[in-house]
Enzyme design. Structure first.
Site, PDB file in Angstrom:
ATOM      1  CE  LYS A 214     -38.378 -14.615  39.986  1.00 52.24           C
ATOM      2  NZ  LYS A 214     -37.640 -15.548  40.837  1.00 52.24           N
TER       3      LYS A 214
ATOM      4  NE  ARG B 137     -41.991 -20.829  49.016  1.00 52.83           N
ATOM      5  CZ  ARG B 137     -40.706 -20.992  49.329  1.00 52.83           C
ATOM      6  NH1 ARG B 137     -40.351 -21.129  50.585  1.00 52.83           N
ATOM      7  NH2 ARG B 137     -39.800 -21.044  48.379  1.00 52.83           N
TER       8      ARG B 137
HETATM    9  N1  BES Z   1     -40.575 -19.038  40.122  1.00 51.97           N
HETATM   10  C1  BES Z   1     -39.514 -19.030  41.029  1.00 51.97           C
HETATM   11  C2  BES Z   1     -38.642 -20.290  40.936  1.00 51.97           C
HETATM   12  C3  BES Z   1     -37.898 -20.469  39.637  1.00 51.97           C
HETATM   13  C4  BES Z   1     -36.638 -19.946  39.464  1.00 51.97           C
HETATM   14  C5  BES Z   1     -38.465 -21.185  38.610  1.00 51.97           C
HETATM   15  C6  BES Z   1     -35.958 -20.113  38.281  1.00 51.97           C
HETATM   16  C7  BES Z   1     -37.783 -21.373  37.412  1.00 51.97           C
HETATM   17  C8  BES Z   1     -36.537 -20.830  37.248  1.00 51.97           C
HETATM   18  C9  BES Z   1     -40.031 -18.933  42.465  1.00 51.97           C
HETATM   19  O1  BES Z   1     -41.209 -18.245  42.620  1.00 51.97           O
HETATM   20  C10 BES Z   1     -38.978 -18.202  43.252  1.00 51.97           C
HETATM   21  O2  BES Z   1     -38.700 -17.087  42.925  1.00 51.97           O
HETATM   22  N2  BES Z   1     -38.427 -18.846  44.275  1.00 51.97           N
HETATM   23  C11 BES Z   1     -37.415 -18.268  45.093  1.00 51.97           C
HETATM   24  C12 BES Z   1     -37.743 -18.579  46.525  1.00 51.97           C
HETATM   25  C13 BES Z   1     -36.922 -17.820  47.530  1.00 51.97           C
HETATM   26  C14 BES Z   1     -37.256 -16.345  47.464  1.00 51.97           C
HETATM   27  C15 BES Z   1     -37.200 -18.358  48.897  1.00 51.97           C
HETATM   28  C16 BES Z   1     -36.078 -18.879  44.676  1.00 51.97           C
HETATM   29  O3  BES Z   1     -36.059 -20.058  44.298  1.00 51.97           O
HETATM   30  O4  BES Z   1     -35.084 -18.179  44.696  1.00 51.97           O
HETATM   31 ZN    ZN Z   2     -40.927 -16.139  42.788  1.00 51.75          ZN
END
Ligand code: BES
Ligand code: ZN
Ligand code: ZN
Length: 489
Positions: A269, A343
């Site tokens: 990230k 997921r």
């Molecule tokens: N944990 C994150 C989602 C999230 C983001 C929760 C901000 C709380 C605050 C999740 O694991 C994630 O990173 N999802 C990605 C998915 C994408 C890579 C398909 C997202 O939402 O960008």
């Molecule tokens: Zn994630």
């Protein structure tokens, strides 16, 4: 602590006596209490509007040094949330003033609600939830919570008030437990430590606790879960909580995403994206706390909590984009993005819940997608289900508890977002369109025909600023919602 006051509030020894006022209706049968409220109305700055506050010091005829009058607005507009916010405001004010005890005189319910409990319960919730500070890591504890909050009612029986207070207390303690877990720094809640902490809380209640370690997970072929964990030096765990009342008709399984820190993995990230990623176990916290609260309140159905715990880190042993992983269900997943890890762990956890326990209903709770925050913001969760009766029930519980949920579509034709050229399915598609729906569709692959709902709490799990009964940080979202929803199933 919550206590029920039986003698008259005027003679109670307490730091602060709290009364409420409607703009257009008296709030108390008791003439002495209503007279105090009416006195506030003599001041031009107080008209009983929602949010109005007036404080008297050293009033004659009242033993408490301070009397706080809170406005609730018009009686036909005052709902449960008005009550929560008013009680929360009073407690915050008292905590900031370093007081130790408070007595709240419950107002008669407004016209939005039909029973006395509908004013008592939310007032108690607002007070207990506001009386929380997370200062474990601060040497100087600036604001200590109140030691005792007393309630007085001139319209409920003593037993009635006491039983509402006991149940509300047990449920709110669950919310506070979940907040503590979410607020805990990620170095202090790695999977094994978090599992121990859940086991400790569950061990005090009639709950069976099973902890599956990495070896057990391997035996169960949970390669999706294991692959997410493979980048971290912390080994994964899965906690299973089993609540069995004396007899039951239904088995309900709750599954909570427990990523104790989500760095994104190899798809690391950004700096701003990393901030706050300790919240990624908020689903696990909500499910664990809901099981503890349900056991404590003697819930009458069988309840299973399945809580997969991992840390998602980048390293030489981490899983990669392009990897193909065989999940416990037998379906293969091509990794499109290692940041779509929630997921993956839920795929194995949902499969486990469905296969081991054949539940009548399964509900998962997860901080699953940033896309859900884009859609619904910081305060509202997304609910996904093929069963509209189930999603309606959850949305209704959200209205009652103010842990708000909005039903989102599980559009079947969007499955193409998850098409893989090489495996049965991909964990993240090429574009970010409908990210929250794509994630929910992915999960739906692992529940078979079981009645299932998914609640994406990525927004409401964490508050960027304090509200009337919640400090900034973990909100404990989901505990009160689940407690209400499972009672209606
Ligand atoms: N944990 C994150 C989602 C999230 C983001 C929760 C901000 C709380 C605050 C999740 O694991 C994630 O990173 N999802 C990605 C998915 C994408 C890579 C398909 C997202 O939402 O960008
Ligand atoms: Zn994630
Ligand atoms: Zn995540």
């Amino acid at each position: 602590m919550l206590r029920i006051q039986t003698s008259h509030p005027a003679v109670a020894k307490t730091d602060i006596l709290v009364l409420a006022a409607y703009e257009d209706k008296s709030a108390y049968n008791d003439p002495q209490l209503q007279e105090l409220v009416d006195r506030a109305g003599d001041w031009p700055e107080f008209s009983g509007k929602s949010g109005d506050e007036l404080i008297f010091y050293d009033l004659q005829g009242v033993k408490a040094k301070r009397v706080l009058i809170l406005g609730l607005g018009k009686a036909d507009k005052a709902d449960r949330e008005t009550m929560r916010k008013a009680a929360g405001k009073a407690v915050n004010r008292a905590v900031k003033a370093s007081l130790t005890s408070m007595l709240i005189c419950l107002p008669e319910p407004g016209r939005q609600v039909d029973t006395g409990a509908d004013s008592a319960e939310p007032m108690m919730e607002g007070a207990v939830l506001a009386n929380y500070r997370f200062d474990l890591y601060k040497k100087e504890k600036r604001h200590k919570p109140l030691k005792t909050i007393w309630f007085y009612s001139d319209f409920l029986s003593e037993d009635g008030a006491r039983s509402i207070s006991e149940k509300t207390w047990a449920i709110c303690q669950g919310t506070l437990m979940a907040r503590d877990w979410v607020n805990m720094p990620p170095n202090e809640k790695r999977p094994a430590g978090f599992a121990r902490s859940i086991a400790k809380a569950a061990g005090k209640e009639p709950l069976e606790v099973i902890i599956l370690d990495a070896g057990d997970l391997k035996k169960n072929r949970m390669r999706a879960l294991l692959s997410v964990a493979s980048g971290s030096s912390s080994r994964p765990q899965m906690v299973v909580l089993d609540y069995r009342p004396e007899s039951w008709e239904k088995t309900i399984a709750l599954v909570g995403k427990g990523v104790t820190f989500d760095s994104g993995g190899i798809n690391l990230k950004s700096a701003s994206g990393l901030e706050g990623m300790k919240l990624d176990m908020a689903g696990a916290a909500a499910v664990s706390a809901a099981l503890v609260s349900a056991a404590r309140t003697g819930f009458n159905q069988r309840l299973i909590g399945v809580i997969p715990l991992v840390e998602n880190m980048p390293s030489g042993t981490a899983y990669r984009p392009g990897d193909i992983i065989k999940t416990a269900s037998g379906k293969t997943v091509e990794i499109g993005n290692t940041d779509a890890e929630g997921r993956m762990i839920l795929a194995d956890a949902l499969d486990y819940a469905v296969r081991q326990y054949s539940p009548d209903v399964v509900i998962d709770v997860a901080t699953l997608t940033g896309a859900c925050i884009v859609a619904l913001g910081e305060k509202i969760a997304g609910v996904f289900s093929r069963d509209s009766q189930l999603s309606d029930l959850i949305v209704k519980s959200g209205q009652k508890t103010h842990e708000r949920c909005w039903a989102m579509p599980l559009a079947e034709d969007y499955r193409e977002l998850l098409k893989s050229d090489f495996a049965d399915i991909k964990n993240a598609g090429k574009n970010r369109w409908a990210g929250a729906i794509a994630a929910a569709l992915f999960l739906s692959e692992f529940v078979g025909e079981t009645r299932w709902a998914h609640i994406d709490i990525a927004g409401p799990a964490y508050a960027s600023k304090a509200g009337d009964y919640c400090t900034a940080g973990g909100t404990g979202f989901g505990v009160r919602l689940l407690m209400d929803a499972i009672e209606k199933l």
